[in-house]
Design an enzyme around this catalytic site. Structure first.
Site, short mmCIF file in Angstrom:
data_model
loop_
_atom_site.label_atom_id
_atom_site.label_comp_id
_atom_site.label_asym_id
_atom_site.label_seq_id
_atom_site.Cartn_x
_atom_site.Cartn_y
_atom_site.Cartn_z
N THR A 33 -27.10 -17.19 14.04
CA THR A 33 -26.62 -17.59 15.41
C THR A 33 -27.30 -16.72 16.37
O THR A 33 -27.06 -15.36 16.25
CB THR A 33 -25.28 -17.93 15.70
N ASN A 35 -16.03 -12.38 6.50
CA ASN A 35 -16.78 -11.44 7.85
C ASN A 35 -16.04 -11.94 9.04
O ASN A 35 -16.06 -12.93 9.35
CB ASN A 35 -18.29 -12.03 7.75
N PHE A 68 -21.09 -12.93 16.04
CA PHE A 68 -22.57 -12.94 16.61
C PHE A 68 -23.44 -11.86 16.72
O PHE A 68 -23.76 -11.67 17.88
CB PHE A 68 -22.47 -13.87 17.84
N SER A 77 -17.89 -20.89 14.64
CA SER A 77 -17.37 -19.61 14.06
C SER A 77 -16.07 -19.19 14.75
O SER A 77 -15.48 -19.27 15.72
CB SER A 77 -18.51 -18.70 14.61
N ASN A 82 -15.25 -15.97 14.64
CA ASN A 82 -15.14 -14.64 15.05
C ASN A 82 -15.87 -14.49 16.45
O ASN A 82 -15.79 -13.19 17.03
CB ASN A 82 -16.18 -13.90 14.16
N THR A 83 -15.71 -15.30 17.50
CA THR A 83 -16.11 -15.31 18.90
C THR A 83 -14.74 -16.15 19.38
O THR A 83 -14.61 -17.17 19.11
CB THR A 83 -17.42 -16.04 19.38
N LYS A 100 -22.61 -27.96 14.23
CA LYS A 100 -21.89 -27.26 13.14
C LYS A 100 -20.32 -27.24 13.21
O LYS A 100 -19.99 -26.63 14.18
CB LYS A 100 -22.43 -26.03 12.78
N ASN A 141 -18.78 -24.47 8.65
CA ASN A 141 -18.65 -23.00 8.67
C ASN A 141 -17.65 -22.35 8.01
O ASN A 141 -16.94 -23.17 7.04
CB ASN A 141 -18.40 -22.64 10.29
N GLY A 143 -17.84 -18.95 0.43
CA GLY A 143 -17.99 -18.86 -0.84
C GLY A 143 -17.08 -19.81 -1.51
O GLY A 143 -16.45 -20.51 -0.91
N GLY A 177 -19.11 -23.18 -0.10
CA GLY A 177 -18.92 -22.91 -1.41
C GLY A 177 -19.87 -23.31 -2.64
O GLY A 177 -19.42 -23.48 -3.57
C1 LIG Z 1 -21.89 -12.69 6.78
C2 LIG Z 1 -21.98 -14.12 7.02
C3 LIG Z 1 -22.55 -14.35 8.56
C4 LIG Z 1 -22.70 -15.60 8.92
N1 LIG Z 1 -23.09 -16.00 10.25
C5 LIG Z 1 -23.32 -17.07 10.65
C6 LIG Z 1 -23.77 -17.15 11.98
O1 LIG Z 1 -24.36 -16.59 12.83
N2 LIG Z 1 -23.84 -18.71 12.25
C7 LIG Z 1 -23.32 -19.72 11.47
O2 LIG Z 1 -23.52 -20.97 12.07
N3 LIG Z 1 -22.67 -19.47 10.25
C8 LIG Z 1 -22.77 -18.25 9.95
N4 LIG Z 1 -22.04 -17.87 8.67
C9 LIG Z 1 -21.62 -19.09 7.97
C10 LIG Z 1 -22.80 -19.65 6.95
O3 LIG Z 1 -23.50 -20.30 7.52
C11 LIG Z 1 -21.81 -20.70 6.04
O4 LIG Z 1 -21.73 -21.93 7.10
C12 LIG Z 1 -20.74 -20.37 5.40
O5 LIG Z 1 -20.88 -18.94 5.03
C13 LIG Z 1 -20.15 -21.24 4.41
O6 LIG Z 1 -21.10 -21.43 3.30
P1 LIG Z 1 -21.24 -20.65 2.00
O7 LIG Z 1 -19.95 -20.50 1.21
O8 LIG Z 1 -22.39 -20.84 1.36
O9 LIG Z 1 -21.42 -19.09 2.43
C14 LIG Z 1 -21.89 -16.79 7.99
C15 LIG Z 1 -21.54 -16.61 7.09
C16 LIG Z 1 -21.55 -15.29 6.34
C17 LIG Z 1 -20.90 -15.16 5.18
#
Ligand SMILES: Cc1cc2nc3c(=O)[nH]c(=O)nc-3n(C[C@H](O)[C@H](O)[C@H](O)COP(=O)(O)O)c2cc1C
Length: 341
Positions: A85, A110, A114, A174, A176-177, A216, A245, A267, A296
């Protein structure tokens, strides 16, 4: 095989340092022409959101927040790469440490917040594009922009990336914001998506090109919030929904090391929640609105599960950390088998 070795070294270092090392290594490999050798599986192209995708498996955003590595990631054979992002102004994100591996669960937490170099940097990077797959650009707001002004941040990024994106994702999910996910509320969402769609119509006329937009969403939405989201997305002509997300729930990782860290969990333990939201929204949305399933995927079967639940495309991030490029090949193989069933 190669990644199994690399992973041993990478997992001995801090997750953020490991991320930088692996991205720089990948870039170097790409410049030497080596990424092509890692990409083995072949797949049928498909159409989605009016775009042609070389295959349905993509890189989830966060892996390349600034557009510094999408050429190399694309070189591995992903059908699409979503970068970001990105926010209007550069920002450092939250204090470190802010990324944690829950290795026994093939998961991560995490709370990056952003961290990114700002939209102008990302646009400079994508202007140099040679990648032939589909490039998505994911936009957000700066941490210090209050929610009542959030729309200005989204419109600022939207306008800047519009001429360079194959599709644009509006990220309001997200964890985290602070208060970002409140933008998923009915009234806020209606206002935000309405303004973004109006800007799209204006830019489509000016540029002669209608860029698809995706929303999203979070996996922690209550079931009874989903109909309003589906209806708002449809009403404002959005082209896709991306589910999901990261989650703030720790139910699936209770008692594990790092499980008490604040932030979003991704994950393997996220899959059930993400699949639930994907399936529920698929039932609520008209079929013209595409769905991208993410959350996941750590095996090829996980990708197939999402397609079976109605996703048109899939993405992963954490699976890449645990499995490396092999996961892409496994997904493409399992998807090809499914196509022949
Ligand atoms: C370290 C980290 C940073 C991420 N940063 C963003 C981000 O900037 N914007 C966003 O839309 N999702 C972000 N995500 C979420 C991923 O795009 C994804 O939606 C989420 O991790 C679930 O998929 P996964 O289980 O395959 O990781 C982040 C995930 C991780 C682990």
């Amino acid at each position: 095989m190669f990644y199994d070795l690399a992973r041993k070294v990478l997992f001995a270092t801090d997750p953020e340092v490991a991320h930088e090392l692996s991205m720089e290594g990948l870039l170097m490999a790409h410049r030497l022409g080596a990424t092509r050798l890692l990409c083995k599986a072949r797949s049928q192209p498909l159409f989605c959101m009016g775009l042609e995708f070389p295959n349905p498996v993509g890189v989830a955003p966060g892996l390349d927040k600034n557009g510094d590595y999408f050429e190399a990631l694309g070189g591995l054979g992903f059908g699409f790469v979503e970068i970001g992002t990105v926010t209007p102004r550069p920002q450092p994100g939250n204090p470190k440490p802010r990324v944690f591996r829950l290795t026994e669960a093939q998961a991560m937490i995490n709370r990056l917040g952003f961290n990114n170099k700002g939209v102008d940097h990302l646009v400079r990077q994508v202007k140099k594009r040679q990648f032939k797959g589909v490039l998505g650009i994911n936009i957000g707001k700066n941490f210090d922009t209050p929610n009542e002004n959030a729309v200005d941040d989204y419109l600022h990024c939207f306008e800047k990336v519009y001429p360079h994106a194959d599709y644009i994702t509006v990220n309001i999910s997200s964890p985290n914001t602070k208060n970002l996910r409140d933008l998923q509320g009915e009234e806020e969402l209606n206002k935000l998506l309405g303004r973004i769609n109006a800007k799209r119509e204006e830019l489509a006329d000016a540029c002669g090109q209608r860029v698809p937009i995706a929303l999203k969403v979070a996996p922690d939405l209550e079931d009874d919030a989903l109909p309003a989201i589906a209806q708002t997305v449809d009403h404002h002509g959005f082209d896709a929904v991306i589910a999901t997300n990261t989650t703030i729930s720790r139910e699936a990782v209770k008692g594990m090391k790092h499980s008490a860290e604040a932030g979003g969990l991704s994950g393997a333990p996220l899959k059930a929640k993400a699949d639930h939201v994907l399936a529920a929204l698929r039932k609520l949305l008209p079929k013209e609105i595409a769905m991208i399933g993410v959350g996941g995927i750590t095996t090829g079967q996980d990708a197939v599960d999402k397609l079976d639940l109605g996703a048109d495309l899939v993405q992963f991030y954490t699976g890449m950390v645990y499995r490396g490029p092999d996961l892409l090949n496994e997904c493409l193989q399992e998807i090809a088998k499914r196509g022949h069933q």
